[in-house]
Design an enzyme around this catalytic site. Sequence first.
Site, PDB file in Angstrom:
ATOM      1  N   LEU A  42       0.875  -1.169   0.000  1.00 29.02           N
ATOM      2  CA  LEU A  42       0.000   0.000   0.000  1.00 29.02           C
ATOM      3  C   LEU A  42       0.912   1.218   0.000  1.00 29.02           C
ATOM      4  O   LEU A  42       1.944   1.230   0.686  1.00 29.02           O
ATOM      5  CB  LEU A  42      -0.904   0.021   1.241  1.00 29.02           C
ATOM      6  CG  LEU A  42      -1.995  -1.050   1.335  1.00 29.02           C
ATOM      7  CD1 LEU A  42      -2.758  -0.906   2.650  1.00 29.02           C
ATOM      8  CD2 LEU A  42      -2.957  -0.969   0.159  1.00 29.02           C
ATOM      9  N   ASP A  43       0.545   2.250  -0.750  1.00 31.90           N
ATOM     10  CA  ASP A  43       1.343   3.474  -0.773  1.00 31.90           C
ATOM     11  C   ASP A  43       1.458   4.059   0.628  1.00 31.90           C
ATOM     12  O   ASP A  43       0.620   3.794   1.497  1.00 31.90           O
ATOM     13  CB  ASP A  43       0.707   4.512  -1.703  1.00 31.90           C
ATOM     14  CG  ASP A  43       0.738   4.094  -3.157  1.00 31.90           C
ATOM     15  OD1 ASP A  43       1.539   3.204  -3.502  1.00 31.90           O
ATOM     16  OD2 ASP A  43      -0.044   4.657  -3.940  1.00 31.90           O
ATOM     17  N   MET A  44       2.463   4.883   0.829  1.00 27.84           N
ATOM     18  CA  MET A  44       2.708   5.463   2.146  1.00 27.84           C
ATOM     19  C   MET A  44       1.491   6.222   2.667  1.00 27.84           C
ATOM     20  O   MET A  44       1.176   6.178   3.855  1.00 27.84           O
ATOM     21  CB  MET A  44       3.928   6.387   2.090  1.00 27.84           C
ATOM     22  CG  MET A  44       4.430   6.832   3.457  1.00 27.84           C
ATOM     23  SD  MET A  44       6.031   7.658   3.315  1.00 27.84           S
ATOM     24  CE  MET A  44       6.489   7.805   5.054  1.00 27.84           C
TER      25      MET A  44
END
Length: 273
Positions: free
Chosen positions: A115-117
Amino acid sequence: MSDPIREDGLYPMRLQRFLARAGVASRRGSERLMTAGRVRVNGIVVSELGSKVDPRRDVVTVDGIECRIEARPAYLMLYKPAGYLTTMSDPYARPTVAALVPVDEFPGLYPVGRLDMDTTGLLLFTTDGDLGQALLHPSRHVTKHYVALVSGTPDERDLDRLRAGVMLEDGPAAPARAELLSPRDPLFSVVAPRGAGRTGGGEKNAVVGLTIHEGRKHQVKKMMQAVGHKVLRLHRDAFGPLTLSGLAEGGWRKLHDDEVGALEALRKGREQL
């Protein structure tokens, strides 16, 4: 009478499978370690990929460090908050999800996918490298459901483009399930806690529910941008048969037996979600 070795989950297996389950590397990564001569079994270098080991009797080392697997692999889910990288270590000392899960209790734990930051939501962890690799393989068609706060309000034509498979820079995205969420939907407030609000230009925002089964980098953000709506907040609330129901942000829990069984069904190809 059943085999007691199989009951505790430890049985003779291919060496690369053993290394994957021990959390050393993926199966392919483990094969590279073997062919490089870095793996020993009972003190002897083993580079033949078909070699088998007995986890209850053989001593396996990589670069001189002993590798072990638990009697059964660990499976848990994390409700990832924003601000954490989906990696177990970072050379720049940025916050990572490793700080949020019990790595001391489960050596070899690693996240399945990313998952993106700035993205929140469900992140699966396991010590079973084979399972992680299988779930990410395109042939499994494991679905992921996202909720996105976007700029503007997509119309039916925008949604139909997503449903048909919108064109991206690296090729067409597979058809997705797409819908506008009502403020009455419980998932609406996850990304729009104070209502959808407005953009800097005064345009009202909306919340979109999107179900995909691919795993390309920044895919949801790129899909929404392709139909003219920038993602402002993004949350994943489901991964295959798993949902975040009852789990608080930043919290984690072990998977229930029925959830593990559903993942095993996906691994073996008995079910496509």
